[in-house]
Enzyme design. Structure first.
Site, mmCIF file in Angstrom:
data_model
loop_
_atom_site.group_PDB
_atom_site.id
_atom_site.type_symbol
_atom_site.label_atom_id
_atom_site.label_comp_id
_atom_site.label_asym_id
_atom_site.label_seq_id
_atom_site.Cartn_x
_atom_site.Cartn_y
_atom_site.Cartn_z
ATOM 1 N N GLU B 68 0.928 -1.740 -0.217
ATOM 2 C CA GLU B 68 -0.169 0.036 -0.098
ATOM 3 C C GLU B 68 0.882 1.599 0.127
ATOM 4 O O GLU B 68 0.551 2.215 -0.281
ATOM 5 C CB GLU B 68 -0.955 0.221 1.009
ATOM 6 N N HIS B 136 -10.123 -5.249 10.071
ATOM 7 C CA HIS B 136 -10.474 -5.002 8.948
ATOM 8 C C HIS B 136 -11.710 -4.263 9.226
ATOM 9 O O HIS B 136 -13.121 -5.310 8.309
ATOM 10 C CB HIS B 136 -10.718 -6.557 8.272
#
Lengths: 330, 344
Positions: B68, B136
């Protein structure tokens, strides 16, 4: 691994004008850095500085291999890269003085030199932060088939950052036209490169990304230019990315008040003998391309124009408070 | 080939897909960059938003490694060179990995270059607690609203998603779009249990929405309830039930989180005299705190009652449904806060 290079600079295949141009640009960087160091220490300029005396061959050798339409990314130690890419002494000095007429209007400073018309995005002062950015610039060139190349400067300190590995890997899997240039000046702040890496060279680590990394004598401007030329040609021909490890030495402190007590004296003295400007100067004199007096004249001319630029910088307008909140958004 | 005509009633996932498709057709500089977004037979990103686009745009759907920090930096670099990348993370929580590129590069390039640089970068991130434990699940909005140079928006309907995505792509600044996993309307293997219908009738043709305006979802005179993403829907459900008890709530979907549309919110609070802010995420240091402070500064004594925040406890997101349900604000808690305020 850190022994200074021994080879003589081989200038045989180059014309005097080209070589003197390299010499002049390296002296320009040296005198700029020495000049701003003095201005900082006497308190004339605000902020901090990270300097590149002794590393001039890296910036000049690489940027000479680039076209004006190519781009560079730089770091907190970026004055040399900026000058080598064509930024003027005036726009950089004015920026260091915080003036509205500086290359970033006084909002960037020493660590964010920029000129989007000359192929330099703002220097990125987060270690390795420019590596994925340069990969993205090269991806844009590839997608638009512009034929441009991105040259990404960083130091040996960047090699341990995640951003380095992520950026280099993506450049490799996408075959994008970027030349990664690691100026291995052997010190990340005060820590020697051998303390943060087990491999003997940085270049050899690049094979794990499918890139042929090469270690070059970073104090030999001709060696740097030739390696960069090959790398840039490869990138333009669609064979990128490329990686160059330029072995050099950080003779200045990490930043302005660092006296480098952690650098062994014999090591420092040995590397000072391999000054990139002195080495090229000697080769020029030996080849009969210039006399010592002529080289001195080059330096004096540069010093004079630097002093003139300092006088101009002192009278440049500062930004007003109305500028405080401008340019936050495009 | 998929058709460019957007179906009439669509989910947020379909709406985003249609908007991305149209923007890529309109402008060859628009491209997508992210994990699992361009794998034939694959997922179309974690929540099907880019499903099938690799067939249509094989050269502009760039599938990345799981990196990322790296690919957000790639997006910054491409944007600086004139491209218009749409970069997404599979889960908003992963934005922390990309934080340096978002905050130090994307958001600051314009300012620290004295206005020379533009970074037209769109970033998309799914948020919300959905039975996946602590990593998450977070609502990341709070971490980005205080970053000058960044526009932050949150889409809670398919209609908004289309107009805001298109506006973000055409904007010359970095825009971070938050989306909610329970609102996507993703289908098949990527469907979410507990999903809320956020689909909309989409009109024919192109439209953009402003990136700095809240939306009034329901009008009322007794209390203003502000939410966004999931809590915009919960606030409307609460308002429906409050009406049964004789309380007329005005519901505002904040939608733009940076900048916050204080003009719309304050006008409503001036009218109702009461403000309840509903936020998924810990109360401390949340977007709600910024809204509350901003409204207080602007209205001072003109708000009749004190401002209330209905938010999560100051805890990481728990896994087990009984605890996760207690973490996410719900209709009864919103109603209780409103009734306490109205009758208190």
């Amino acid at each position: 691994m850190t022994n200074p290079p021994q080879a003589k600079i081989d200038i045989d295949s180059y014309e005097a004008g080209f070589l003197l141009g390299l010499y002049e640009r390296m002296v320009q960087i040296r005198e700029f850095e020495e000049g701003v160091k003095f201005l900082f220490l006497e308190g004339t300029m605000p902020g901090t500085i990270h300097q590149c005396q002794g590393q001039e061959a890296c910036a000049v050798g690489v940027c000479t291999a680039l076209e004006p339409t190519d781009w560079i990314t730089s770091t907190f130690r970026g004055h040399g890269h900026a000058l080598a890419k064509g930024l003027s002494v005036d726009e950089m000095l004015f920026e260091l003085f915080g003036a509205a007429t500086g290359c970033a209007g006084g909002k960037g400073g020493s660590m964010h030199m920029v000129n989007m018309d000359k192929g330099m995005i703002p220097s990125i002062a987060i270690v390795a932060g420019g590596v994925p950015v340069a990969a993205g610039m090269a991806l844009a060139f590839k997608m638009q088939q512009t034929g441009q190349v991105a040259a990404c400067f960083f130091g040996d300190g960047a090699i341990a950052e995640g951003a380095f590995h992520e950026g280099v890997n993506m450049a490799a899997i996408w075959d994008v036209p970027v030349v990664f240039i690691c100026e291995n000046n052997q010190y990340g702040a005060s820590t020697h490169v051998s303390k943060v890496m087990r491999a003997a060279t940085i270049a050899e680590r690049l094979s794990s990304y499918g890139i042929d990394g090469r270690r070059i004598d970073g104090n030999d401007v001709i060696a740097v230019y030739e390696a960069a030329r090959r790398a840039v040609d490869d990138c333009r021909a669609g064979r990128g990315p490329a990686f160059l490890e330029l072995l050099t030495y950080r003779r200045t402190g990490h930043s302005r008040r660092d006296a480098c007590h952690y650098q062994p004296k014999p090591e420092r003295e040995q590397w000072l003998e391999y000054d990139p400007i002195v080495r090229l100067g000697q080769a020029l004199v030996e080849a009969g391309h210039a006399t010592t007096e002529e080289l001195d004249a080059v330096r004096k001319q540069i010093l004079t124009s630097f002093d003139d630029a300092v006088e101009r910088a002192k009278t440049q307008p500062q930004p007003t408070l109305a500028d405080l909140t401008t340019h936050v958004l495009a | 080939m998929t058709t460019t005509t957007t179906p009439k009633r669509v989910s947020i996932a379909e709406s985003l897909r249609g908007a991305i498709t149209e923007e890529m057709e309109r402008d060859p500089k628009v491209f997508c960059l992210g994990e699992d977004i361009a794998v034939p037979g694959g997922w179309g990103g974690a929540f099907t938003v880019t499903l099938g686009l690799e067939e249509r745009f094989p050269d502009r759907m760039i599938n990345t490694p799981i990196a990322e920090l790296g690919f957000f930096g790639v997006g910054v670099g491409a944007a600086l060179m004139g491209m218009r990348p749409i970069v997404d993370v599979q889960y908003g929580d992963f934005l922390f990995l990309a934080m340096d590129q978002i905050v130090n590069n994307a958001a600051k390039m314009c300012y620290m270059s004295g206005g020379q640089c533009k970074v037209p970068l769109v970033m998309r991130a799914p948020v919300g607690a959905t039975g996946r434990g602590s990593q998450h699940a977070q609502n990341l909005e709070r971490y980005f609203i205080g970053v000058p140079g960044l526009k932050v928006v949150a889409v809670s309907t398919a209609y908004d998603a289309r107009g805001i995505l298109k506006a973000a792509v055409r904007d010359d600044n970095p825009v971070l779009i938050f989306e909610h996993k329970l609102l996507y309307g993703s289908k098949g293997a990527r469907a979410e249990s507990g999903a809320i219908d956020a689909s909309s009738e989409i009109p024919e043709g192109d439209y953009v929405l402003p990136l700095d305006q809240a939306a009034i979802r329901r009008e009322g005179n007794d209390v203003t309830i502000v939410g966004w993403l999931l809590t915009a829907h919960l606030a409307q459900q609460a308002a429906d039930r409050l009406a049964d008890e004789g309380v007329q709530a005005e519901v505002i979907d904040a939608r733009s989180l940076s900048p916050i549309d204080f003009a719309t919110i304050c006008a409503s609070v001036e009218k109702t005299g009461r403000l309840v802010i509903v936020e998924e995420g810990p109360k401390t240091g949340g977007v709600g705190a910024e809204i509350a402070a901003g409204v207080t500064e602007r209205l001072g004594d003109r708000a009749r009652a004190s401002i209330r925040r209905v938010a999560s406890a100051d805890i990481p997101v728990p896994f087990t449904p009984v605890l996760e349900n207690a973490y996410v604000p719900d209709v009864p808690r919103i109603m209780a806060a409103v009734l306490d305020m109205v009758k208190g």
